[in-house]
Design a protein around this motif. Structure first.
Motif, short mmCIF file in Angstrom:
data_model
loop_
_atom_site.label_atom_id
_atom_site.label_comp_id
_atom_site.label_asym_id
_atom_site.label_seq_id
_atom_site.Cartn_x
_atom_site.Cartn_y
_atom_site.Cartn_z
N GLN A 190 0.87 -1.19 0.00
CA GLN A 190 0.00 0.00 0.00
C GLN A 190 0.90 1.23 0.00
OE1 GLN A 190 -3.82 0.52 1.58
NE2 GLN A 190 -3.37 2.02 0.02
N VAL A 191 0.60 2.22 -0.85
CA VAL A 191 1.42 3.43 -0.92
C VAL A 191 0.66 4.61 -0.32
CG1 VAL A 191 2.76 4.95 -2.42
CG2 VAL A 191 2.46 2.56 -3.04
N LEU A 192 1.37 5.36 0.51
CA LEU A 192 0.80 6.57 1.12
C LEU A 192 1.76 7.73 0.86
CD1 LEU A 192 -1.10 8.16 3.09
CD2 LEU A 192 0.42 7.40 4.93
N GLY A 193 1.26 8.81 0.27
CA GLY A 193 2.07 10.01 0.08
C GLY A 193 1.54 11.12 0.95
N ALA A 194 2.44 11.99 1.44
CA ALA A 194 2.00 13.07 2.32
C ALA A 194 2.80 14.34 2.07
CB ALA A 194 2.14 12.65 3.78
N ARG A 195 2.12 15.48 2.22
CA ARG A 195 2.77 16.79 2.10
C ARG A 195 2.27 17.67 3.25
NH1 ARG A 195 2.68 20.06 -3.54
NH2 ARG A 195 3.83 18.18 -4.14
N VAL A 196 3.19 18.42 3.84
CA VAL A 196 2.84 19.27 4.99
C VAL A 196 2.17 20.56 4.49
CG1 VAL A 196 3.71 20.46 7.04
CG2 VAL A 196 4.83 18.38 6.24
N SER A 247 -8.52 -4.89 -0.47
CA SER A 247 -8.07 -3.51 -0.73
C SER A 247 -8.84 -2.53 0.14
CB SER A 247 -8.26 -3.16 -2.21
OG SER A 247 -7.42 -3.93 -3.02
N ARG A 248 -10.12 -2.82 0.34
CA ARG A 248 -10.96 -1.94 1.16
C ARG A 248 -10.44 -1.88 2.60
NH1 ARG A 248 -15.55 -2.47 4.28
NH2 ARG A 248 -16.94 -0.63 4.28
N SER A 249 -10.06 -3.04 3.14
CA SER A 249 -9.53 -3.09 4.52
C SER A 249 -8.25 -2.27 4.63
CB SER A 249 -9.27 -4.53 4.94
OG SER A 249 -10.47 -5.27 4.99
N LYS A 255 -6.75 5.24 6.14
CA LYS A 255 -7.52 6.45 6.39
C LYS A 255 -7.59 6.76 7.89
CE LYS A 255 -10.56 6.40 2.32
NZ LYS A 255 -11.94 6.24 1.84
N ASN A 256 -7.84 5.72 8.67
CA ASN A 256 -7.88 5.91 10.12
C ASN A 256 -6.54 6.40 10.65
OD1 ASN A 256 -10.55 5.11 10.31
ND2 ASN A 256 -10.07 2.97 10.72
N GLN A 257 -5.44 5.88 10.07
CA GLN A 257 -4.11 6.31 10.49
C GLN A 257 -3.87 7.78 10.15
OE1 GLN A 257 -1.97 5.05 12.37
NE2 GLN A 257 -0.03 6.07 11.95
N ILE A 258 -4.31 8.22 8.97
CA ILE A 258 -4.13 9.62 8.57
C ILE A 258 -4.92 10.54 9.50
CG2 ILE A 258 -4.57 11.31 6.74
CD1 ILE A 258 -4.20 8.88 4.76
N ILE A 259 -6.16 10.16 9.78
CA ILE A 259 -7.01 10.96 10.69
C ILE A 259 -6.35 11.04 12.06
CG2 ILE A 259 -9.22 10.99 11.92
CD1 ILE A 259 -10.42 9.63 9.34
N TYR A 260 -5.82 9.91 12.54
CA TYR A 260 -5.13 9.88 13.84
C TYR A 260 -3.90 10.80 13.83
CZ TYR A 260 -1.73 8.15 17.25
OH TYR A 260 -0.77 8.07 18.24
N GLY A 278 -2.71 5.37 -2.36
CA GLY A 278 -2.65 4.68 -3.64
C GLY A 278 -3.37 3.35 -3.58
N ASN A 279 -3.48 2.70 -4.72
CA ASN A 279 -4.10 1.39 -4.79
C ASN A 279 -3.17 0.32 -4.23
OD1 ASN A 279 -6.43 2.39 -6.12
ND2 ASN A 279 -5.31 2.41 -8.06
N VAL A 280 -3.73 -0.79 -3.80
CA VAL A 280 -2.96 -1.91 -3.23
C VAL A 280 -2.55 -2.86 -4.36
CG1 VAL A 280 -2.98 -3.81 -1.58
CG2 VAL A 280 -4.25 -1.72 -1.07
#
Length: 535
Positions: A190-196, A247-249, A255-260, A278-280
């Motif tokens: 799973q890919v996660l991108g982030a920008r401040v 993929s949904r899980s 999403k929960n991690q980003i909110i946290y 990103g997609n899994v």
């Protein structure tokens, strides 16, 4: 050298006294830690003293030596028990052997024999401790080795992903066996991108450090592997999971991690992040491509969106296409500036900013270039004094904008300053009006009124009010508010000054009223204005 604690339990006082006084305990490496005359008292005391050697009579009132031995074995498994017994108690002694008693002392006691048994017990305890220490050392060395191996594998995994993402290689260079050995094959990625949401480099660094910490917490909690790849403005996380999930899980967890993470950042008074999921996939090459897609979605949507979570599948990728958009004519904006029509200026600015955002497809670099072109064109059109210095300043300020809302607010404020300068240049106010404005500028921090200004100028308040309206197009209240709000905005740029103090410094006694006036003038609250500055 360590001295071992000895506890003696015997219902015969003479035997306890003889053992305590006639045996050279210190020379044997021991100390007497306690004694008891029955089993129940002994049980209570050894629980507190926790001796390494227990010497107990096999037969005692309350609790016999065998029951005491069972209890000692349970709470002090490394301790040694020596039983005092007589020939007639052979059946008891045989049961004692089953309880792993170290040795027996036959009555009447022989000091030499007692000393030999104690010395052997001490030696056994020392050897036992050495073995335990050696085993502990081996376990620690093994743990350190495993940590180094995991660290090395993590570094190799990170380098492979970084090289592939930055185009310094391709997945075909690595064999399937090697990728599997490195944990990059046979896993879901799973890919996660982030920008401040901040242009402050120091603030961004603090946020990145926190985000990396939160993601490693996620790694431990979810039993996954998290690898980071740095870009100029962004950070990519590749999350490797051996467990098969939908993929949904995966997306729900992320999403929960980003909110946290954003909630924690708010608690730490740090800027939030805009993240893209990103997609899994279970293919390394597709995961790298997904990373590029994540970066593209962030690049083209970060500036325009207020959302904290973006998803690749919800956005159309541009696949390298460049925008040929050009900024439109400014005729309507120029007309509004020359008419000093503040509301019309704001309307034109909003249209231009939104048009630029749409026309560039959200490309951050192009948006900032075109906003700079817009402001520079206006400066040059009106031949503003010190325009070269202003141009340098506005380019830096526009480069630090972090979202479309901040861009709109900045351009509005810039155009408002131009409007006021144009108005000032065109109008030569009546000397009385000039004196009135000067008095307001010098005393805006006080509780002044039209009557006070009129008294200072020795004129009638009604006459002064009509003159101000006639000359400036604004009444006394509007002029005073404008001067106070302009000063408040200057003070909001100073982080050490509290908003409640600014309220009083610019002449308002009530924060709620100041809040309403500021919001009416600027469209946002004082705290929101300051937050945009920080970002």
């Amino acid at each position: 050298m360590k001295h071992y604690k000895v506890f003696i339990a015997d219902d015969t006082p003479l035997i306890r006294e003889a053992l305590i006084k006639s045996i050279p305990w210190e020379r044997l490496g021991c100390i007497i830690a306690g004694e008891a005359e029955d089993g129940l008292k002994a049980k209570e005391m050894i629980d507190k003293i926790r001796p390494e050697i227990l010497i107990a009579d096999i037969r005692m009132p309350g609790l016999d030596g065998l029951a005491l031995t069972e209890y000692s074995n349970r709470i002090l498994p490394d301790s040694k028990v020596i039983i005092i017994t007589g020939f007639q108690e052979f059946e008891y002694a045989r049961r004692a052997l089953q309880l792993n008693v170290k040795d027996f002392l036959l009555k009447p006691l022989n000091n030499d024999y007692v000393m030999r048994v104690v010395a052997e017990t001490v030696q056994e305890l020392r050897q036992q401790e050495k073995r335990a220490e050696y085993e502990k050392k081996l376990l620690q060395e093994n743990a350190d080795y495993q940590t180094k191996v995991r660290s090395s594998i993590r570094a190799i995994q990170g380098k492979i992903l970084s090289d592939l993402f930055l185009g310094r290689g391709n997945s075909g260079e690595y064999s399937k066996e090697y990728l599997k050995e490195m944990g990059l094959a046979g896993v879901h990625i799973q890919v996660l991108g982030a920008r401040v949401r901040s242009s402050d480099e120091q603030m961004s660094t603090a946020v990145w450090n926190q985000i990396i910490f939160y993601m490693y917490e996620y790694e431990k909690a979810k039993n996954v592997r998290v690898l980071e790849v740095r870009n100029v403005k962004d950070i990519l996380f590749f999350v490797l999971d051996k467990e098969k999930k939908s993929s949904r899980s995966h997306k729900i967890y992320m999403k929960n991690q980003i909110i946290y993470m954003n909630r924690q950042l708010r608690n730490e008074l740090l800027p939030e992040i805009c993240a893209c999921i990103g997609n899994v996939t279970n293919q390394l090459e597709k995961a790298v491509e997904c990373g590029r897609q994540v970066m593209e979605v962030l690049e083209y949507n970060f500036f325009m969106t207020k959302e904290e979570i973006l998803e690749v599948e919800n956005y159309q990728l541009l696949k390298g296409k460049k925008s040929s958009y050009r900024i439109p004519d400014f005729d309507k904006l120029f007309l509004a500036l020359e008419a000093s029509d503040r509301e019309n200026i704001r309307g034109e600015v909003q249209k231009l900013v939104e048009d630029i955002a749409r026309g560039t497809g959200g490309n951050l670099f192009q948006i900032k270039c075109l906003l700079s072109e817009l402001c520079i064109t206006v400066l040059r059109h009106y031949n503003q004094k010190g325009k070269d210095e202003k141009i340098t300043k506005l380019i830096d300020e526009i480069d630090n904008l972090v979202n479309l809302e901040a861009a709109g607010a900045y351009v509005n404020e810039f155009m408002d300053e131009i409007r006021k300068d144009l108005k000032q240049e065109r109008v030569q106010y009546n000397p009385l009006v000039q004196d009135a404005i000067k008095y307001i500028q010098e005393n805006y921090g006080k509780d002044i009124s039209l009557t006070m200004v009129a008294d200072f100028l020795a004129v009638n308040p009604s006459y002064l009010s009509r003159l101000l309206k006639q000359e400036t197009g604004e009444n006394f209240t509007d002029i005073l508010m404008d001067i106070r709000i302009r000063r408040a905005k200057q003070l909001l740029h100073e982080p050490g000054v509290r908003i409640t103090d600014i309220t009083e410094l610019v002449g308002y006694n009530n924060y709620e009223y100041f809040f309403q006036v500021f919001r009416k003038s600027e469209g946002i609250s004082p705290s929101e204005y300051r937050r945009q500055i920080k970002q």
